[in-house]
Enzyme design. Structure first.
Site, PDB file in Angstrom:
ATOM      1  N   SER A 109      -1.019  25.095  -3.183  1.00 12.57           N
ATOM      2  CA  SER A 109       0.135  25.845  -3.023  1.00 12.57           C
ATOM      3  C   SER A 109       1.192  25.660  -4.051  1.00 12.57           C
ATOM      4  O   SER A 109       1.562  24.609  -4.347  1.00 12.57           O
ATOM      5  CB  SER A 109       0.840  25.588  -1.899  1.00 12.57           C
ATOM      6  OG  SER A 109       0.093  25.399  -0.700  1.00 12.57           O
ATOM      7  N   ARG A 159       7.722  18.816   2.616  1.00 10.04           N
ATOM      8  CA  ARG A 159       7.239  18.596   0.877  1.00 10.04           C
ATOM      9  C   ARG A 159       8.328  18.107   0.127  1.00 10.04           C
ATOM     10  O   ARG A 159       8.775  18.710  -0.973  1.00 10.04           O
ATOM     11  CB  ARG A 159       6.919  19.994   0.600  1.00 10.04           C
ATOM     12  CG  ARG A 159       5.727  20.676   0.839  1.00 10.04           C
ATOM     13  CD  ARG A 159       4.433  19.917   0.763  1.00 10.04           C
ATOM     14  NE  ARG A 159       3.148  20.548   1.054  1.00 10.04           N
ATOM     15  CZ  ARG A 159       2.740  20.442   2.338  1.00 10.04           C
ATOM     16  NH1 ARG A 159       3.076  19.930   3.213  1.00 10.04           N
ATOM     17  NH2 ARG A 159       1.473  21.231   2.413  1.00 10.04           N
ATOM     18  N   GLU A 198       6.693  24.226  -5.123  1.00  8.33           N
ATOM     19  CA  GLU A 198       6.231  23.091  -4.786  1.00  8.33           C
ATOM     20  C   GLU A 198       5.823  22.375  -6.091  1.00  8.33           C
ATOM     21  O   GLU A 198       6.072  21.040  -5.889  1.00  8.33           O
ATOM     22  CB  GLU A 198       5.071  23.383  -3.645  1.00  8.33           C
ATOM     23  CG  GLU A 198       4.597  21.703  -3.205  1.00  8.33           C
ATOM     24  CD  GLU A 198       3.316  21.943  -2.317  1.00  8.33           C
ATOM     25  OE1 GLU A 198       3.117  22.511  -1.601  1.00  8.33           O
ATOM     26  OE2 GLU A 198       2.310  21.466  -3.045  1.00  8.33           O
TER      27      GLU A 198
END
Ligand code: FAD
Ligand code: EPU
Length: 339
Positions: free
Chosen positions: A239, A165, A335
């Site tokens: 997420s 990520r 994130e």
């Protein structure tokens, strides 16, 4: 040549569906247009925000600058051998349209990334990943423009510093480089990747002898639809936090208390614990606070149940973060890009 609008609502442009206003807003459809735009005297010193599909962004306040909505289109095959093709896509192409384009042509490599919302240009920013695959696996190169001096540059894979990520575009170059075109290397003889257990189980359950990439993308779609809320029904950005990367000694410590702890090995020192599991274990799955909460099928997804503000969503995220810190001593890292 371009139409700069003023005081524009960003609600239709973010999947959390929170209200926030951009002082100015412009949509561009080519790299040339972007360069011309930056040379506009009137915009000197203006704060800029590049926006794709708004599926990984949380507006906690109005944006007092120029939002540039990227709509650079086009998909083409730029090289072909017996084994592979190089596909080039404009940064404004919808990621899932590119997946369908490739799956239909039996070009393998991104079928596990089916149904991730957003644009092709944002895919390298956090090296999108799901169901056993990551963008880095098929990434060839990308081209873009430095915002400060309008210089064009092509980045090859090893220059992008891809990680979980993460990439150089989400760290050192955050907000400094506009990605205009992305190239991927796809396999003409696809290899089926069922390394993600839930995907393997789902395919096996159907009992197909030789699954194709079409089957894989169909199963990924089904699993995703069963777990993740569709942003057109419930506002969310997938997420909210990254999964937690911890030293293996932390896993040794936690497993004594929680024998059902879920974890994956990253390397000999580092383990990954799903943040959804941590949040769930704190009793926060399906949490409700006003118009926000966590999704009742996936605790890692923070949801706007209707009419929540970006600040309220941020506050509940920080509440969840604090609780996980207190219970497990683990610091969750968002994130989502918070504005
Ligand atoms: P935006 O939200 O518009 O932008 C994200 C960031 O990138 C911002 O900082 C923006 O300024 C910057 N940016 C965007 N485009 C450019 C560009 N061309 N050049 C430079 N900077 C740019 N992600 C995963 O990795 N895996 C998943 O499985 C996944 N599932 C999701 C499921 C749901 C339901 C949702 C809502 C989100 C999910 N996401 C997932 C997150 C998200 O879809 C991805 O991060 C996606 O790549 C974001 O694309 P976007 O175009 O919407 O980016
Ligand atoms: N879990 C729980 N409770 C929950 C949620 C998860 O116990 O409420 C457990 C699950 O049972 C499972 C484990 O945690 O054992 C992992 O859950 P899941 O398979 O749903 O995946 P995830 O780790 O929560 C990650 C990505 C997703 C990606 C999926 C599939 C991150 C931060 N998230 O989620 O990406 O789609 O794997 O590969 O890495 C995103 O980035 O926005 C995103 C949705």
């Amino acid at each position: 040549m371009f139409n700069i609008l003023e005081n524009i609502s960003l609600k239709p442009h973010n999947t959390f569906a929170v209200e926030a206003f951009a002082k100015r807003f412009v949509e561009i459809s080519s790299a040339e247009q972007f360069k011309n735009l930056l040379q506009n005297e009137d915009l000197r010193g203006e704060e800029l925000l590049i926006l794709g599909g708004g599926s990984n962004i949380l507006f906690t306040e109005d944006f007092n600058g120029l939002v540039i909505k990227n709509s650079i289109g086009g998909i083409s095959i730029t090289k072909e051998t017996d084994a592979y093709v190089i596909i080039s896509a404009g940064a404004g192409v919808i990621w899932d349209d590119l997946v369908d384009f490739c799956v239909t042509k039996n070009l393998g490599g991104i079928e596990n990334l089916k149904l991730i919302p957003g644009t092709v240009g944002a895919a390298p920013i956090q090296n999108i990943g799901a169901y056993g695959a990551e963008l880095v696996d098929v990434f060839e190169s990308l081209t873009g423009i430095f915002i400060q001096n309008f210089e064009e540059k092509t980045f090859m894979k090893d220059e992008c510093k891809f990680g979980y990520r993460s990439s150089v575009f989400k760290t050192d170059l955050k907000g400094k480089f506009f990605i205009t075109e992305v190239r991927l290397k796809l396999n003409k003889k696809p290899r089926i990747n069922l390394s993600y257990k839930a995907l393997k189980d789902s395919v096996e359950e159907e009992g197909i002898a030789n699954p194709t990439i079409k089957d894989v993308s169909r199963h990924v779609k089904n699993i995703r639809e069963s777990k993740l809320p569709n942003p057109s029904d419930i506002g969310n950005a997938g997420s909210f936090f990254k999964n937690a990367e911890v030293h293996k000694s932390k896993v040794d410590e936690l497993i004594k208390i929680y024998p059902d702890l879920v974890f994956y090995k990253v390397d000999n020192e580092i383990m990954k614990i799903p943040s959804g599991w941590l949040i769930d274990k704190c009793g926060l799955k399906g949490l409700r606070k006003g118009n926000t909460g966590t999704h009742d099928k996936q605790a890692l997804v923070i949801v706007n149940l209707g009419g929540a503000t970006g600040k309220e969503i941020y506050e509940i995220a920080m509440f969840v973060k604090e609780k996980v810190k207190n219970v497990f001593g683990i610091e969750l890292i968002p994130e989502v890009n918070i504005i």
